[in-house]
Design an enzyme around this catalytic site. Structure first.
Site, PDB file in Angstrom:
ATOM      1  N   CYS A 111       0.911  -1.078  -0.054  1.00 51.67           N
ATOM      2  CA  CYS A 111      -0.053   0.107   0.110  1.00 51.67           C
ATOM      3  C   CYS A 111       0.819   1.111   0.056  1.00 51.67           C
ATOM      4  O   CYS A 111       0.283   2.352  -0.385  1.00 51.67           O
ATOM      5  CB  CYS A 111      -0.856   0.078   1.285  1.00 51.67           C
ATOM      6  SG  CYS A 111      -1.982  -1.399   1.158  1.00 51.67           S
ATOM      7  N   HIS A 247      -3.166   7.270   3.208  1.00 50.34           N
ATOM      8  CA  HIS A 247      -3.580   6.103   2.894  1.00 50.34           C
ATOM      9  C   HIS A 247      -5.035   5.617   3.345  1.00 50.34           C
ATOM     10  O   HIS A 247      -5.186   5.929   4.449  1.00 50.34           O
ATOM     11  CB  HIS A 247      -2.675   5.055   3.233  1.00 50.34           C
ATOM     12  CG  HIS A 247      -3.105   3.612   2.883  1.00 50.34           C
ATOM     13  ND1 HIS A 247      -3.387   3.317   1.639  1.00 50.34           N
ATOM     14  CD2 HIS A 247      -2.888   2.483   3.544  1.00 50.34           C
ATOM     15  CE1 HIS A 247      -3.755   1.847   1.433  1.00 50.34           C
ATOM     16  NE2 HIS A 247      -3.437   1.555   2.696  1.00 50.34           N
ATOM     17  N   ASN A 277     -10.313   0.195   0.144  1.00 51.87           N
ATOM     18  CA  ASN A 277      -8.615   0.157   0.000  1.00 51.87           C
ATOM     19  C   ASN A 277      -8.081  -0.138  -1.332  1.00 51.87           C
ATOM     20  O   ASN A 277      -8.123  -1.448  -1.621  1.00 51.87           O
ATOM     21  CB  ASN A 277      -8.307  -0.710   1.205  1.00 51.87           C
ATOM     22  CG  ASN A 277      -6.703  -0.529   1.330  1.00 51.87           C
ATOM     23  OD1 ASN A 277      -6.000  -0.021   0.245  1.00 51.87           O
ATOM     24  ND2 ASN A 277      -5.851  -1.118   2.536  1.00 51.87           N
TER      25      ASN A 277
HETATM   26  O1  UT7 Z   1      -3.892  -0.960   3.856  1.00 54.12           O
HETATM   27  C1  UT7 Z   1      -3.332  -2.396   4.614  1.00 54.12           C
HETATM   28  C2  UT7 Z   1      -4.454  -3.264   4.805  1.00 54.12           C
HETATM   29  N1  UT7 Z   1      -5.513  -2.612   5.768  1.00 54.12           N
HETATM   30  C3  UT7 Z   1      -5.581  -3.171   6.894  1.00 54.12           C
HETATM   31  O2  UT7 Z   1      -4.531  -3.811   7.434  1.00 54.12           O
HETATM   32  C4  UT7 Z   1      -6.664  -2.688   7.995  1.00 54.12           C
HETATM   33  C5  UT7 Z   1      -6.404  -2.567   9.272  1.00 54.12           C
HETATM   34  N2  UT7 Z   1      -7.230  -3.171  10.209  1.00 54.12           N
HETATM   35  C6  UT7 Z   1      -8.444  -2.608  10.329  1.00 54.12           C
HETATM   36  O3  UT7 Z   1      -8.773  -1.701   9.668  1.00 54.12           O
HETATM   37  C7  UT7 Z   1      -9.465  -3.192  11.233  1.00 54.12           C
HETATM   38  O4  UT7 Z   1      -8.809  -4.269  12.024  1.00 54.12           O
HETATM   39  C8  UT7 Z   1     -10.539  -4.232  10.298  1.00 54.12           C
HETATM   40  C9  UT7 Z   1     -11.619  -3.306   9.802  1.00 54.12           C
HETATM   41  C10 UT7 Z   1      -9.750  -4.972   9.373  1.00 54.12           C
HETATM   42  C11 UT7 Z   1     -11.402  -4.876  11.436  1.00 54.12           C
HETATM   43  O5  UT7 Z   1     -12.126  -4.119  12.457  1.00 54.12           O
HETATM   44  P1  UT7 Z   1     -11.817  -4.425  13.829  1.00 54.12           P
HETATM   45  O6  UT7 Z   1     -12.728  -3.225  14.608  1.00 54.12           O
HETATM   46  O7  UT7 Z   1     -10.414  -4.512  14.394  1.00 54.12           O
HETATM   47  O8  UT7 Z   1     -12.751  -5.754  14.072  1.00 54.12           O
HETATM   48  P2  UT7 Z   1     -12.244  -7.122  14.606  1.00 54.12           P
HETATM   49  O9  UT7 Z   1     -11.351  -7.799  13.540  1.00 54.12           O
HETATM   50  O10 UT7 Z   1     -11.916  -7.067  15.800  1.00 54.12           O
HETATM   51  O11 UT7 Z   1     -13.714  -7.929  14.398  1.00 54.12           O
HETATM   52  C12 UT7 Z   1     -14.760  -7.889  15.225  1.00 54.12           C
HETATM   53  C13 UT7 Z   1     -15.835  -8.651  15.074  1.00 54.12           C
HETATM   54  C14 UT7 Z   1     -15.162 -10.223  15.085  1.00 54.12           C
HETATM   55  O12 UT7 Z   1     -16.464 -10.835  15.615  1.00 54.12           O
HETATM   56  P3  UT7 Z   1     -16.319 -11.315  17.105  1.00 54.12           P
HETATM   57  O13 UT7 Z   1     -14.944 -12.315  17.208  1.00 54.12           O
HETATM   58  O14 UT7 Z   1     -16.305 -10.129  18.007  1.00 54.12           O
HETATM   59  O15 UT7 Z   1     -17.719 -12.025  17.280  1.00 54.12           O
HETATM   60  C15 UT7 Z   1     -15.245 -10.595  13.515  1.00 54.12           C
HETATM   61  O16 UT7 Z   1     -15.677 -11.985  13.311  1.00 54.12           O
HETATM   62  O17 UT7 Z   1     -16.555  -8.479  13.870  1.00 54.12           O
HETATM   63  C16 UT7 Z   1     -16.501  -9.811  13.062  1.00 54.12           C
HETATM   64  N3  UT7 Z   1     -16.450  -9.393  11.621  1.00 54.12           N
HETATM   65  C17 UT7 Z   1     -17.281  -9.113  10.830  1.00 54.12           C
HETATM   66  N4  UT7 Z   1     -18.568  -8.901  10.966  1.00 54.12           N
HETATM   67  C18 UT7 Z   1     -19.274  -8.336   9.981  1.00 54.12           C
HETATM   68  C19 UT7 Z   1     -15.093  -9.267  10.877  1.00 54.12           C
HETATM   69  N5  UT7 Z   1     -15.148  -8.822   9.750  1.00 54.12           N
HETATM   70  C20 UT7 Z   1     -16.859  -8.912   9.435  1.00 54.12           C
HETATM   71  C21 UT7 Z   1     -17.585  -8.476   8.331  1.00 54.12           C
HETATM   72  N6  UT7 Z   1     -18.955  -8.360   8.894  1.00 54.12           N
HETATM   73  N7  UT7 Z   1     -17.311  -8.061   7.268  1.00 54.12           N
END
Ligand code: UT7
Length: 360
Positions: A111, A247, A277
């Protein structure tokens, strides 16, 4: 002192769109979850390869600079989804442009790719190796995405943008930059592909390692620190920044970086809701849109922090030149696309031999 002024710019977003609601037709997800956690509303899916997106964006940037392709001396293509590894994809762009006097190379830092590519082209211009360059960020993230994994497939999209750089004495261009890599965290954002060393398992394009929360924290800290460092080097305060174009990986990351650096939210440019992204293409596309929306003023100080797999990070501070309007428009277009975004996703999955998605 010679600098590399940005004299042309152009973007190329493929027409097929996938909304959050479209994704919810085959994933256990919702518009609410995606919007609140990422700020994303829709993303584009490309019907052509990276070099075609790059060629169209570069043609538009050359027209905006009023530059003839034969006068171009360098093509740098940043991507992590090249449609050709050998020969390099930038040679295809050079060929299609008719830029037969241009050297060309590809660059992959995920990225941050466009920012690293910009850095190298800037250095080659400042040291007199070339007089001008087109720098392109182009991605088809839809290709390596595991479409049935909701934690990844909602996040990425396809697109491209290009800038023309020319040697100038007007004082515009890059004022300060920082580039770096947290290599001990390289495994937290990884796709298994490339050449496999003997004895290791076969590479699989769809196998991702992605630890979102860890990436999130490292990204915010690295981008904020690099931003503060470049402002200090240039002798500027956060309040001097006219526009921050970070970004676009997550609206919450953008907000956190702006807050840490001390930049008011209204000076941070956001278009992650439109495209998700697009990896290396996020910052150049966002700058093109800032110009189109009259948010770039002559002489503006523009701060561009980025991060990506590696984990590479960067911050680039530039001074915009006098001109915010293109000299001309290009008539180069992508080939027409009759498929919807969902139909293109189905085709990608079918090409991989994966079963077509069904409603959760
Ligand atoms: O540019 C380089 C690449 N980009 C990145 O690396 C992005 C960096 N990270 C992020 O932006 C965030 O960490 C994410 C958007 C990827 C995830 O957000 P989060 O607030 O960190 O959520 P999480 O991974 O902690 O997931 C929370 C919950 C989980 O469920 P449980 O375990 O709490 O029951 C996930 O399974 O949300 C669930 N989940 C979803 N639910 C509905 C994960 N993806 C989804 C989804 N829809 N698409």
């Amino acid at each position: 002192m010679t600098s590399a002024a940005i004299t042309g710019w152009g973007k190329c977003l493929p027409p097929a769109t996938v909304t959050n609601d479209d994704l919810a037709t085959f994933l256990d997800t919702s518009d609410d979850w995606i919007t609140s956690r990422t700020g994303m509303k829709e993303r584009r899916i490309s019907h052509v390869g990276v070099s075609e997106l790059a060629y169209v964006a570069a043609s538009r940037a050359l027209a905006a600079a009023n530059m003839n392709a034969k006068d171009l001396e360098l093509v740098v293509l940043a991507s992590c989804t090249f449609d050709s590894m050998l020969p390099n994809a930038s040679s295809k762009v050079q060929y299609k442009l008719g830029a037969k006097n241009a050297a060309c190379y590809d660059l992959n830092t995920a990225c941050t790719g466009f920012m690293y590519a910009l850095s190298t082209a800037n250095a080659l211009i400042k040291t007199g190796v070339v007089k001008n360059a087109v720098v392109i960020g182009a991605e088809t993230m839809s290709q390596p995405i595991p479409w049935m994994d909701r934690s990844l497939s909602v996040l990425f999209g396809d697109g491209a943008a290009a800038w023309v750089l020319e040697a100038s004495e007007d004082g515009s261009g890059i004022l300060a930059e920082r580039l770096g890599c947290i290599a001990e965290a390289r495994d937290i954002l990884a796709i298994d592909y490339g050449f496999t060393p003997p004895g290791e398992p076969r590479n699989d394009l769809c196998h991702w390692n992605f630890q979102g929360q860890d990436i999130f924290k490292k990204a915010v800290n690295a981008m904020a620190k690099a931003s503060i460092d470049v402002l200090k080097e240039a002798g500027l305060k956060p309040s001097d920044v006219d526009l921050c174009v970070p970004h676009q990986a997550n609206k919450r990351i953008i907000d956190a970086v702006a807050k840490k650096v001390g930049i008011p939210a209204e000076r941070a440019f956001v278009n992650v809701h439109r495209y998700g992204n697009i990896s290396s293409a996020t910052v150049p596309v966002a700058v093109v849109e800032a110009l189109e929306e009259n948010r770039m003023t002559p002489g503006a100080y523009v701060l561009m922090p980025a991060f990506g797999a590696g984990l590479t990070w960067s911050a680039t501070l530039m001074k915009w030149g006098d001109r915010t309007l293109p000299y001309r428009q290009s008539d180069v277009e992508l080939p027409p696309c009759s498929d919807s975004g969902l139909e293109l996703i189905h085709k990608i999955m079918a090409d991989r031999g994966e079963p077509l998605p069904t409603k959760p």
